[in-house]
Motif scaffolding. Sequence first.
Motif, PDB file in Angstrom:
ATOM      1  N   PRO A  38    -117.260 -35.837 107.709  1.00 25.94           N
ATOM      2  CA  PRO A  38    -116.235 -36.580 106.970  1.00 25.94           C
ATOM      3  C   PRO A  38    -116.092 -38.009 107.493  1.00 25.94           C
ATOM      4  O   PRO A  38    -116.261 -38.279 108.690  1.00 25.94           O
ATOM      5  N   ALA A  39    -115.787 -38.913 106.591  1.00 27.41           N
ATOM      6  CA  ALA A  39    -115.675 -40.326 106.949  1.00 27.41           C
ATOM      7  C   ALA A  39    -114.361 -40.652 107.645  1.00 27.41           C
ATOM      8  O   ALA A  39    -114.221 -41.728 108.230  1.00 27.41           O
ATOM      9  N   ARG A  40    -113.419 -39.757 107.607  1.00 27.10           N
ATOM     10  CA  ARG A  40    -112.093 -40.038 108.155  1.00 27.10           C
ATOM     11  C   ARG A  40    -112.161 -40.363 109.651  1.00 27.10           C
ATOM     12  O   ARG A  40    -112.887 -39.710 110.418  1.00 27.10           O
ATOM     13  N   ARG A  41    -111.406 -41.379 110.075  1.00 27.45           N
ATOM     14  CA  ARG A  41    -111.223 -41.723 111.485  1.00 27.45           C
ATOM     15  C   ARG A  41    -109.741 -42.002 111.710  1.00 27.45           C
ATOM     16  O   ARG A  41    -109.048 -42.482 110.802  1.00 27.45           O
ATOM     17  N   THR A  42    -109.278 -41.736 112.905  1.00 21.34           N
ATOM     18  CA  THR A  42    -107.883 -42.018 113.201  1.00 21.34           C
ATOM     19  C   THR A  42    -107.666 -43.526 113.330  1.00 21.34           C
ATOM     20  O   THR A  42    -108.611 -44.298 113.521  1.00 21.34           O
ATOM     21  N   THR A  43    -106.421 -43.942 113.216  1.00 19.98           N
ATOM     22  CA  THR A  43    -106.081 -45.357 113.323  1.00 19.98           C
ATOM     23  C   THR A  43    -106.313 -45.845 114.750  1.00 19.98           C
ATOM     24  O   THR A  43    -106.450 -45.059 115.691  1.00 19.98           O
ATOM     25  N   VAL A  44    -106.364 -47.167 114.892  1.00 24.87           N
ATOM     26  CA  VAL A  44    -106.576 -47.785 116.201  1.00 24.87           C
ATOM     27  C   VAL A  44    -105.237 -48.285 116.724  1.00 24.87           C
ATOM     28  O   VAL A  44    -104.457 -48.890 115.984  1.00 24.87           O
ATOM     29  N   GLU A  45    -104.976 -48.026 117.996  1.00 27.60           N
ATOM     30  CA  GLU A  45    -103.727 -48.434 118.620  1.00 27.60           C
ATOM     31  C   GLU A  45    -103.996 -48.993 120.009  1.00 27.60           C
ATOM     32  O   GLU A  45    -105.041 -48.731 120.599  1.00 27.60           O
ATOM     33  N   TRP A 296    -117.383 -27.585 101.281  1.00 34.12           N
ATOM     34  CA  TRP A 296    -118.735 -28.009 101.670  1.00 34.12           C
ATOM     35  C   TRP A 296    -119.612 -26.791 101.936  1.00 34.12           C
ATOM     36  O   TRP A 296    -120.773 -26.755 101.531  1.00 34.12           O
ATOM     37  N   CYS A 297    -119.093 -25.804 102.616  1.00 32.73           N
ATOM     38  CA  CYS A 297    -119.821 -24.538 102.780  1.00 32.73           C
ATOM     39  C   CYS A 297    -118.826 -23.424 103.079  1.00 32.73           C
ATOM     40  O   CYS A 297    -117.739 -23.660 103.598  1.00 32.73           O
ATOM     41  N   ALA A 314    -108.227 -34.096  99.940  1.00 28.78           N
ATOM     42  CA  ALA A 314    -107.532 -35.385  99.962  1.00 28.78           C
ATOM     43  C   ALA A 314    -107.972 -36.230 101.149  1.00 28.78           C
ATOM     44  O   ALA A 314    -107.156 -36.898 101.788  1.00 28.78           O
ATOM     45  N   GLY A 315    -109.274 -36.196 101.456  1.00 24.97           N
ATOM     46  CA  GLY A 315    -109.811 -36.983 102.550  1.00 24.97           C
ATOM     47  C   GLY A 315    -109.598 -36.387 103.918  1.00 24.97           C
ATOM     48  O   GLY A 315    -110.001 -36.985 104.927  1.00 24.97           O
ATOM     49  N   VAL A 316    -109.002 -35.204 104.003  1.00 22.51           N
ATOM     50  CA  VAL A 316    -108.737 -34.540 105.286  1.00 22.51           C
ATOM     51  C   VAL A 316    -109.695 -33.360 105.432  1.00 22.51           C
ATOM     52  O   VAL A 316    -109.730 -32.480 104.566  1.00 22.51           O
ATOM     53  N   PRO A 317    -110.493 -33.301 106.506  1.00 20.47           N
ATOM     54  CA  PRO A 317    -111.367 -32.143 106.701  1.00 20.47           C
ATOM     55  C   PRO A 317    -110.548 -30.885 106.972  1.00 20.47           C
ATOM     56  O   PRO A 317    -109.474 -30.942 107.577  1.00 20.47           O
ATOM     57  N   VAL A 318    -111.083 -29.765 106.494  1.00 16.41           N
ATOM     58  CA  VAL A 318    -110.428 -28.462 106.661  1.00 16.41           C
ATOM     59  C   VAL A 318    -111.456 -27.493 107.225  1.00 16.41           C
ATOM     60  O   VAL A 318    -112.599 -27.429 106.754  1.00 16.41           O
ATOM     61  N   VAL A 319    -111.053 -26.744 108.240  1.00 15.79           N
ATOM     62  CA  VAL A 319    -111.892 -25.692 108.810  1.00 15.79           C
ATOM     63  C   VAL A 319    -111.159 -24.368 108.632  1.00 15.79           C
ATOM     64  O   VAL A 319    -110.042 -24.195 109.129  1.00 15.79           O
TER      65      VAL A 319
END
Length: 423
Positions: A38-45, A296-297, A314-319
Amino acid sequence: MTHHPSTGTHPRTPGPRSAGREFFTARTVADALAGFRPARRTTVEEVPLADALHRVPAAEVPAAAPLPGFARSTVDGYAVRAADTYGASEGLPSYLDLVGAVRMGAAPEVAVRPGAAVGMPTGGVLPEGADAVVMVEHTAETMPGTIEVTRPVAPGGGVVRADEDVAAGAPLVRGGRPLRAPDLGLLAAAGVTAVAAHARPRVVIVSTGDEVVPPDTAQLHPGQVRDATASALAGLVRDAGGDPVVAGIVSDEPGALEDRMRAVLPGADLVVVSAGSSVGARDETAGAVAALGEIWCHGLAIKPGKPTLLAECAGVPVVGLPGNPLSALVVFRLVGVPLVWRLAGCDTPPPEPSTSARLARDLPSAAGRLDVVQVVVRDGLAEPIFGPSALLSVLTRADGFLVVPEPATGLDAGVEVAVTLYR
């Protein structure tokens, strides 16, 4: 030694695959690690250095000035011109005039002229005119104001250059790699007191099942089980630098899981659904995820842990994990933990500790799947631990695990195997 799931063992010749019908088409663990990205990354702080251990810098941090910033001695001894020591030996020492000494934390007040020496502490600033420091063990003060040198020193000997640790503009730390304790020290040495790093991934853990009750339930009714998996998953998430959020238990009532996921998705970087991903009539994860996003699988070629679901909503990976605690923890360590690191900006998770051992007994396996086997390691031998996937004690007794690659039908006793160790 770093262990990779598909290496480190000596498989037997693959045998024929089982002709039994599978419930779903399973992907390999290698496919999941390579393909589910997934392309999602957390914000930078901005993170203070005191809180930055294991955080992932968003970009490299360059050195504003060279380190250590001045030429310094690495030994106790005397600052000299190296040429004045050439040919020195026990039988024919070089004699030098002692013209002063350098104090720690202060600039030298004396220079080294030809034929002279200046006393040096380890870490002291190299005085002007000197190009080496001879160790005190290779000298003797034969009379006041004179030393003899019994071994020659080469230019640069006993000295660290002003930019030898880090040159100006060179990276102090790289982006995309978790910060380790030495990284924090180097940043501090350069005067860096905070670093721009990815926020800890917020991992929401949802448990499912009418039989599952909170851990603080004092008295269990027949058929009830306390929720052990969520606490263990939270520990794995913390180990991977994530921030676990245990979102409670969802009943098997149709639509309940979909409602809970709608509620938690906006505040999550990753959603983990504990239980509910297999193919029984009660299992709701696939339906809830399909209503909210894309699967995805559904199924990994791994034992234990086959009924694992990977998806994005919604752009959030789910396991989605199997219901048995051992299966859930094994597959989350192999697939979920790298995902947590990836969300935090680290594409290559830090390697886990590992060791080599010899297999204590024959280990059968089925070709076409990755077998993860818990082991106890004693005196160089790896002894497999077997038990139902519902038993957490199999994991608590283990020192680590080994894997049998997909093509293999087992491993022979006595072969060398790579064991990934639990911290």
